[in-house]
Design a protein around this motif. Structure first.
Motif, mmCIF file in Angstrom:
data_model
loop_
_atom_site.group_PDB
_atom_site.id
_atom_site.type_symbol
_atom_site.label_atom_id
_atom_site.label_comp_id
_atom_site.label_asym_id
_atom_site.label_seq_id
_atom_site.Cartn_x
_atom_site.Cartn_y
_atom_site.Cartn_z
ATOM 1 N N SER A 176 -19.906 -12.882 39.148
ATOM 2 C CA SER A 176 -20.564 -12.111 38.096
ATOM 3 C C SER A 176 -20.151 -12.615 36.719
ATOM 4 C CB SER A 176 -20.185 -10.638 38.247
ATOM 5 O OG SER A 176 -20.704 -9.884 37.174
ATOM 6 N N LYS A 177 -21.059 -12.499 35.760
ATOM 7 C CA LYS A 177 -20.751 -12.833 34.362
ATOM 8 C C LYS A 177 -20.348 -11.585 33.584
ATOM 9 C CE LYS A 177 -22.546 -17.146 34.753
ATOM 10 N NZ LYS A 177 -22.742 -17.158 36.199
ATOM 11 N N ASP A 178 -20.410 -10.441 34.235
ATOM 12 C CA ASP A 178 -20.144 -9.165 33.581
ATOM 13 C C ASP A 178 -18.640 -8.889 33.543
ATOM 14 O OD1 ASP A 178 -20.048 -6.629 32.620
ATOM 15 O OD2 ASP A 178 -21.190 -5.683 34.240
ATOM 16 N N GLU A 179 -18.035 -9.038 32.359
ATOM 17 C CA GLU A 179 -16.585 -8.872 32.220
ATOM 18 C C GLU A 179 -16.139 -7.430 32.439
ATOM 19 O OE1 GLU A 179 -14.351 -11.201 31.834
ATOM 20 O OE2 GLU A 179 -15.720 -12.883 31.598
ATOM 21 N N SER A 180 -17.080 -6.464 32.390
ATOM 22 C CA SER A 180 -16.683 -5.067 32.571
ATOM 23 C C SER A 180 -16.258 -4.786 34.014
ATOM 24 C CB SER A 180 -17.829 -4.127 32.171
ATOM 25 O OG SER A 180 -18.937 -4.298 33.035
ATOM 26 N N THR A 205 -15.828 -11.188 38.732
ATOM 27 C CA THR A 205 -15.856 -12.503 38.080
ATOM 28 C C THR A 205 -14.952 -13.489 38.815
ATOM 29 O OG1 THR A 205 -14.018 -12.022 36.559
ATOM 30 C CG2 THR A 205 -16.246 -11.414 35.828
ATOM 31 N N ASP A 230 -21.810 -10.947 43.104
ATOM 32 C CA ASP A 230 -22.083 -10.290 41.820
ATOM 33 C C ASP A 230 -22.805 -8.964 42.063
ATOM 34 O OD1 ASP A 230 -24.575 -11.077 42.582
ATOM 35 O OD2 ASP A 230 -25.007 -12.309 40.814
#
Length: 366
Positions: A145-149, A154, A171
């Motif tokens: 995933s590119k979502d750092e939350s 990631t 992801d």
């Protein structure tokens, strides 16, 4: 400090350590490369306080010493020098770089301000042949995933159980799993979640016959490869229970040539919007799969691919970008598609002897 080194070797060293240079830090020292010349070797270090990189290379040292030079500027200068001996003379305030007829003088930073390289007490260590490690990372890391939350997504889950190395990434829309034998590993079970981008950086290093070594500490991972040491933070948290996503049965299973399927999906995706799914109509009686896509106010596309399989006729649709990512990781000529229904995930599996599985959530068919 005074040393000489071949331009190509210095450029190669800088290309590795620049991965640890801080790009958005308010501390100027973190944008620098720490240089230490001693005993006919040059050690380069960088850190952004999360990732630290250390690289050692042979050099002709005339005068021992330490210095910190601006990382990007130094790398740009070295990259543009001719392929000849580079002479560097530096102190706490300035660095002079000379090569052939070119000469640069740049401001240096105080080496006493540079953070020391972390000393980590490791608890477990595993060596993986670099070629095997690199090919496995390339199969799964594009799925992180590119979502750092949701930091845990990631990362890539790396485990070793019963002499089998497994890498898993997801992801939450797709899942990639690759496995391989690790016959020489006799240690205890190994498990860590490591940042996907970090693993891709290591996998992109020049390939050699040597192994890449992973050592675990309480909250850090130490990776050693050739003359390079990386110390990075482990990702904390519980990786999703991916096993519960894997169905234990299927109603339809077909195999298709990877080359034809990739080409067909690319053609079906030409109509435009990235949101346009590619639909699979699998017909067991005719042993064909029809790929189709429809884009509002643009048009439609259809293509028929020969397949061989068994089970029931089924219709299912997938995001085409996810499909291409997964199929790019398949190293065999044939790929198997297993489907339960149009609303349950489709599973793509590489043919033997490769052990690669790619699960994709379906797109609802309108």
């Amino acid at each position: 400090m005074k040393f000489s080194i071949n331009q190509s070797e210095l450029q190669n060293a800088l290309s590795v350590v620049l991965k640890g240079v801080a790009t958005r830090s308010t501390l100027p020292i973190l944008s620098g490369v720490f240089l230490e010349a001693d005993n006919d070797s040059l050690t380069l270090q960088t850190t952004d306080l999360e990732l630290s990189v250390q690289y050692t290379v042979a050099a002709l040292v005339e005068q021992r010493g330490r210095a910190v030079v601006p990382g990007k500027l130094f790398a740009d200068i070295v990259k543009n020098l001719p392929d000849a001996a580079v002479h560097v003379e530096a102190d706490e305030e300035n660095a002079v770089i000379t090569c052939d007829t070119a000469s640069f003088s740049i401001k240096a930073l105080n080496p006493d301000d540079f953070p020391g390289f972390p000393h980590v007490d490791v608890t477990q260590r595993v060596d993986i042949p670099f070629a095997q490690f690199s090919s496995m990372v390339r199969r799964v890391a594009r799925v992180v995933s590119k979502d750092e939350s949701r930091a845990i997504l990631t990362g890539v889950l790396i485990t070793i159980e019963d002499g089998r190395l497994k890498m898993v990434a997801t992801d939450s829309y797709r899942l990639a799993i690759t496995e391989a034998e690790l016959p020489e590993y006799a240690g205890e079970e190994f498990q860590a979640v490591i940042a996907g981008a970090f693993l891709q950086d290591i996998a992109a290093l020049p390939k050699t016959d040597g192994p890449v070594s992973f050592a675990l500490a309480e909250n850090q991972i130490v990776v050693t490869y050739q003359d390079t040491v990386f110390v990075n933070r482990r990702i904390e948290g519980n990786f999703p229970n991916y096993r519960q996503l894997l169905p234990d049965s299927h109603t339809t299973r077909v195999s298709m040539p990877v080359e034809h399927l990739v080409a067909g999906v690319k053609r079906a995706s030409l109509l435009g919007q990235s949101s346009s799914p590619v639909r699979f109509d699998i017909n067991i009686a005719s042993q064909t799969t029809q790929l189709s896509s429809v884009a509002q106010d643009v048009g439609s596309a259809q293509e028929t691919i020969a397949c061989s399989g068994e089970g029931e006729d089924v219709e299912i649709a997938f995001n085409y970008a996810y499909l291409l990512d997964g199929l790019a990781a398949v190293g065999t000529d044939e790929v198997f598609l297993e489907v339960q229904s149009s609303l349950k995930p489709g599973i793509f599996k590489a043919a033997e002897p490769e052990n690669f599985l790619y699960l994709v959530m379906p797109v609802r068919i309108a």
